[in-house]
Design a protein around this motif. Structure first.
Motif, PDB file in Angstrom:
ATOM      1  N   ALA A 127      50.846  44.692  41.085  1.00  0.00           N
ATOM      2  CA  ALA A 127      49.829  44.276  40.114  1.00  0.00           C
ATOM      3  C   ALA A 127      48.907  43.237  40.750  1.00  0.00           C
ATOM      4  O   ALA A 127      49.324  42.429  41.583  1.00  0.00           O
ATOM      5  CB  ALA A 127      50.481  43.706  38.862  1.00  0.00           C
ATOM      6  N   VAL A 128      47.647  43.252  40.317  1.00  0.00           N
ATOM      7  CA  VAL A 128      46.642  42.352  40.882  1.00  0.00           C
ATOM      8  C   VAL A 128      45.861  41.667  39.759  1.00  0.00           C
ATOM      9  O   VAL A 128      45.405  42.327  38.824  1.00  0.00           O
ATOM     10  CB  VAL A 128      45.650  43.112  41.791  1.00  0.00           C
ATOM     11  CG1 VAL A 128      44.527  42.186  42.249  1.00  0.00           C
ATOM     12  CG2 VAL A 128      46.368  43.724  42.988  1.00  0.00           C
ATOM     13  N   ILE A 129      45.744  40.349  39.848  1.00  0.00           N
ATOM     14  CA  ILE A 129      44.792  39.604  39.019  1.00  0.00           C
ATOM     15  C   ILE A 129      43.596  39.340  39.916  1.00  0.00           C
ATOM     16  O   ILE A 129      43.704  38.600  40.902  1.00  0.00           O
ATOM     17  CB  ILE A 129      45.378  38.288  38.498  1.00  0.00           C
ATOM     18  CG1 ILE A 129      46.599  38.568  37.609  1.00  0.00           C
ATOM     19  CG2 ILE A 129      44.329  37.509  37.710  1.00  0.00           C
ATOM     20  CD1 ILE A 129      47.252  37.315  37.052  1.00  0.00           C
ATOM     21  N   PRO A 130      42.446  39.952  39.636  1.00  0.00           N
ATOM     22  CA  PRO A 130      41.305  39.861  40.549  1.00  0.00           C
ATOM     23  C   PRO A 130      40.814  38.433  40.747  1.00  0.00           C
ATOM     24  O   PRO A 130      41.152  37.522  39.982  1.00  0.00           O
ATOM     25  CB  PRO A 130      40.232  40.720  39.850  1.00  0.00           C
ATOM     26  CG  PRO A 130      40.969  41.556  38.863  1.00  0.00           C
ATOM     27  CD  PRO A 130      42.149  40.763  38.441  1.00  0.00           C
ATOM     28  N   LEU A 131      40.012  38.244  41.767  1.00  0.00           N
ATOM     29  CA  LEU A 131      39.421  36.950  42.070  1.00  0.00           C
ATOM     30  C   LEU A 131      38.646  36.446  40.856  1.00  0.00           C
ATOM     31  O   LEU A 131      37.749  37.110  40.348  1.00  0.00           O
ATOM     32  CB  LEU A 131      38.488  37.105  43.277  1.00  0.00           C
ATOM     33  CG  LEU A 131      37.951  35.835  43.928  1.00  0.00           C
ATOM     34  CD1 LEU A 131      39.085  34.998  44.515  1.00  0.00           C
ATOM     35  CD2 LEU A 131      36.936  36.193  45.013  1.00  0.00           C
ATOM     36  N   HIS A 132      39.017  35.260  40.364  1.00  0.00           N
ATOM     37  CA  HIS A 132      38.402  34.694  39.160  1.00  0.00           C
ATOM     38  C   HIS A 132      38.381  33.182  39.258  1.00  0.00           C
ATOM     39  O   HIS A 132      39.088  32.587  40.080  1.00  0.00           O
ATOM     40  CB  HIS A 132      39.185  35.127  37.904  1.00  0.00           C
ATOM     41  CG  HIS A 132      40.595  34.631  37.879  1.00  0.00           C
ATOM     42  ND1 HIS A 132      41.596  35.185  38.651  1.00  0.00           N
ATOM     43  CD2 HIS A 132      41.179  33.615  37.188  1.00  0.00           C
ATOM     44  CE1 HIS A 132      42.737  34.536  38.444  1.00  0.00           C
ATOM     45  NE2 HIS A 132      42.505  33.577  37.561  1.00  0.00           N
ATOM     46  N   ASN A 133      37.578  32.549  38.404  1.00  0.00           N
ATOM     47  CA  ASN A 133      37.420  31.096  38.491  1.00  0.00           C
ATOM     48  C   ASN A 133      38.063  30.371  37.320  1.00  0.00           C
ATOM     49  O   ASN A 133      38.584  30.988  36.381  1.00  0.00           O
ATOM     50  CB  ASN A 133      35.932  30.727  38.583  1.00  0.00           C
ATOM     51  CG  ASN A 133      35.197  30.958  37.265  1.00  0.00           C
ATOM     52  OD1 ASN A 133      35.667  31.679  36.386  1.00  0.00           O
ATOM     53  ND2 ASN A 133      34.025  30.358  37.127  1.00  0.00           N
ATOM     54  N   HIS A 134      38.023  29.040  37.392  1.00  0.00           N
ATOM     55  CA  HIS A 134      38.587  28.160  36.359  1.00  0.00           C
ATOM     56  C   HIS A 134      37.584  27.027  36.140  1.00  0.00           C
ATOM     57  O   HIS A 134      37.782  25.905  36.636  1.00  0.00           O
ATOM     58  CB  HIS A 134      39.946  27.617  36.799  1.00  0.00           C
ATOM     59  CG  HIS A 134      40.913  28.685  37.172  1.00  0.00           C
ATOM     60  ND1 HIS A 134      40.897  29.287  38.414  1.00  0.00           N
ATOM     61  CD2 HIS A 134      41.898  29.303  36.469  1.00  0.00           C
ATOM     62  CE1 HIS A 134      41.854  30.215  38.460  1.00  0.00           C
ATOM     63  NE2 HIS A 134      42.466  30.243  37.302  1.00  0.00           N
ATOM     64  N   PRO A 135      36.486  27.288  35.430  1.00  0.00           N
ATOM     65  CA  PRO A 135      35.394  26.308  35.318  1.00  0.00           C
ATOM     66  C   PRO A 135      35.811  25.013  34.625  1.00  0.00           C
ATOM     67  O   PRO A 135      36.338  25.025  33.516  1.00  0.00           O
ATOM     68  CB  PRO A 135      34.336  27.061  34.492  1.00  0.00           C
ATOM     69  CG  PRO A 135      35.113  28.107  33.740  1.00  0.00           C
ATOM     70  CD  PRO A 135      36.238  28.499  34.630  1.00  0.00           C
ATOM     71  N   GLY A 136      35.596  23.889  35.317  1.00  0.00           N
ATOM     72  CA  GLY A 136      35.897  22.587  34.736  1.00  0.00           C
ATOM     73  C   GLY A 136      37.359  22.362  34.434  1.00  0.00           C
ATOM     74  O   GLY A 136      37.707  21.520  33.595  1.00  0.00           O
ATOM     75  N   MET A 137      38.250  23.063  35.118  1.00  0.00           N
ATOM     76  CA  MET A 137      39.669  23.029  34.774  1.00  0.00           C
ATOM     77  C   MET A 137      40.522  22.554  35.948  1.00  0.00           C
ATOM     78  O   MET A 137      40.184  22.765  37.109  1.00  0.00           O
ATOM     79  CB  MET A 137      40.133  24.428  34.333  1.00  0.00           C
ATOM     80  CG  MET A 137      39.388  24.966  33.129  1.00  0.00           C
ATOM     81  SD  MET A 137      39.442  26.777  32.980  1.00  0.00           S
ATOM     82  CE  MET A 137      41.180  27.042  32.681  1.00  0.00           C
ATOM     83  N   THR A 138      41.635  21.913  35.614  1.00  0.00           N
ATOM     84  CA  THR A 138      42.694  21.614  36.576  1.00  0.00           C
ATOM     85  C   THR A 138      43.874  22.515  36.224  1.00  0.00           C
ATOM     86  O   THR A 138      44.296  22.550  35.065  1.00  0.00           O
ATOM     87  CB  THR A 138      43.115  20.141  36.509  1.00  0.00           C
ATOM     88  OG1 THR A 138      41.972  19.308  36.724  1.00  0.00           O
ATOM     89  CG2 THR A 138      44.165  19.830  37.562  1.00  0.00           C
ATOM     90  N   VAL A 139      44.385  23.245  37.207  1.00  0.00           N
ATOM     91  CA  VAL A 139      45.421  24.247  36.939  1.00  0.00           C
ATOM     92  C   VAL A 139      46.617  24.025  37.867  1.00  0.00           C
ATOM     93  O   VAL A 139      46.469  23.913  39.081  1.00  0.00           O
ATOM     94  CB  VAL A 139      44.873  25.682  37.128  1.00  0.00           C
ATOM     95  CG1 VAL A 139      45.971  26.709  36.834  1.00  0.00           C
ATOM     96  CG2 VAL A 139      43.657  25.914  36.235  1.00  0.00           C
ATOM     97  N   PHE A 140      47.800  23.963  37.253  1.00  0.00           N
ATOM     98  CA  PHE A 140      49.061  23.885  37.999  1.00  0.00           C
ATOM     99  C   PHE A 140      49.742  25.241  37.897  1.00  0.00           C
ATOM    100  O   PHE A 140      49.937  25.750  36.784  1.00  0.00           O
ATOM    101  CB  PHE A 140      49.974  22.816  37.393  1.00  0.00           C
ATOM    102  CG  PHE A 140      49.464  21.409  37.528  1.00  0.00           C
ATOM    103  CD1 PHE A 140      50.032  20.531  38.432  1.00  0.00           C
ATOM    104  CD2 PHE A 140      48.412  20.955  36.731  1.00  0.00           C
ATOM    105  CE1 PHE A 140      49.574  19.223  38.550  1.00  0.00           C
ATOM    106  CE2 PHE A 140      47.943  19.660  36.837  1.00  0.00           C
ATOM    107  CZ  PHE A 140      48.517  18.784  37.755  1.00  0.00           C
ATOM    108  N   SER A 141      50.108  25.826  39.035  1.00  0.00           N
ATOM    109  CA  SER A 141      50.762  27.140  39.049  1.00  0.00           C
ATOM    110  C   SER A 141      52.118  27.027  39.740  1.00  0.00           C
ATOM    111  O   SER A 141      52.201  26.589  40.897  1.00  0.00           O
ATOM    112  CB  SER A 141      49.904  28.181  39.774  1.00  0.00           C
ATOM    113  OG  SER A 141      48.702  28.412  39.086  1.00  0.00           O
ATOM    114  N   LYS A 142      53.162  27.420  39.009  1.00  0.00           N
ATOM    115  CA  LYS A 142      54.519  27.386  39.553  1.00  0.00           C
ATOM    116  C   LYS A 142      55.074  28.809  39.587  1.00  0.00           C
ATOM    117  O   LYS A 142      55.264  29.438  38.533  1.00  0.00           O
ATOM    118  CB  LYS A 142      55.409  26.485  38.690  1.00  0.00           C
ATOM    119  CG  LYS A 142      56.902  26.576  38.994  1.00  0.00           C
ATOM    120  CD  LYS A 142      57.241  26.121  40.406  1.00  0.00           C
ATOM    121  CE  LYS A 142      58.752  26.149  40.643  1.00  0.00           C
ATOM    122  NZ  LYS A 142      59.099  25.774  42.029  1.00  0.00           N
TER     123      LYS A 142
END
Length: 283
Positions: A127-142
């Protein structure tokens, strides 16, 4: 043995009986209105994470301070699949060959407010989540389970949107710098991206079935102009731009690419399911 006779002929109970009477007094006082305190239940990992997120995320336009980032990363680094109701024994996470080109991705929300959201993404193999952005956001990924490939970019010049760092042709390509292009396998350290650094535009591809716990602060919101934008990346060499400031030796130390904004890919399939793991309490 009978009672002893004390002063003025008053009968005194034996010493053993007096001890029993004295020991009973605190219980009698408690019954008269002073109840013993209940032992506090230990705070679970997910609740601890939730409480930290409430303290750290203060709404749109704010970015956590370094000490706050360190706090959240330390909590997330210790998170395990079972802390959110997942297990490697589940059929979904058993490695298997998937012939389907882009299988459906499962999304579930643990908690969402105006300041932050806590979500889980489960990706089947391939499965693929395509290239995308996170405008004005801080994101933690575990990454909790499985293995995946992550490719991420930041804008080469964050302040040059629509101007000097964009190509002059009709494609309106914008110059970006590669931040991450690597494989990751759980357990691994938590990754953090910021509004203009850390790989704000990223792409996930599941090498094996995997689960990701994402903390987004603030969450996506169309009303507040934080909608998700998708991109495709084009090698830098295919579109050389005259007049760019990123040339010569400066370019040699950087891996550059052009990003082109696209519509959400038609083969991207995501389904939302109800979260069934441990709950968080707002009290």
């Amino acid at each position: 043995m009978g009672a002893e006779v004390g002063v003025a002929g008053v009968a005194v109970p034996p010493a053993a009986k007096r001890r029993r009477v004295l020991a009973a007094k605190p219980a009698a006082e408690a019954a008269g209105g002073k109840r013993p305190r209940r032992a506090r239940r230990p705070v679970g990992p997910l609740q601890r994470l939730f409480q930290a997120c409430r303290a750290v995320f203060r709404g749109p336009g704010t970015v956590p301070a370094p000490a706050e980032v360190h706090l959240l990363r330390a909590i997330l680094d210790r998170m395990r699949p079972e802390d959110v109701g997942l297990s490697s024994d589940m059929a979904f996470f058993r490695t298997r060959d998937v012939a389907q080109r882009n299988p459906t991705i499962t999304h579930t929300t643990i908690y969402k407010s105006e300041n932050f959201s806590m979500v889980i993404l489960c990706l089947p193999q391939n499965a693929v989540i395509p290239l995308h952005n996170h405008p004005g956001m801080t994101v933690f990924s575990k990454l909790l389970l499985g293995s995946m490939h992550i490719k991420s970019y930041d804008w080469a010049d964050p302040d040059a949107a629509g101007s000097g760092a964009s190509s002059p042709d009709e494609d309106r390509l914008r110059l970006a710098e590669l931040v991450v292009d690597d494989d990751f396998t759980a357990p691994c350290d938590t990754s953090v991206l910021y509004p203009t650094a850390g790989g704000n535009m990223h792409r996930f591809r599941a090498i094996a079935p995997c689960a990701i716990l994402d903390i987004l602060g603030p969450p996506y919101s169309i009303e507040e102009d934080r909608d998700c934008t998708y991109y495709t990346d084009v090698p830098y060499s295919e579109h050389t731009m005259t007049g760019t400031k990123i040339v010569g030796n400066e370019q040699e130390d950087r891996c550059l690419a052009w990003l082109k904004e696209i519509e959400m890919p038609g083969d991207l399939k995501m389904c939302s399911v109800r979260y069934g793991g441990p709950q968080v309490s707002e009290r």
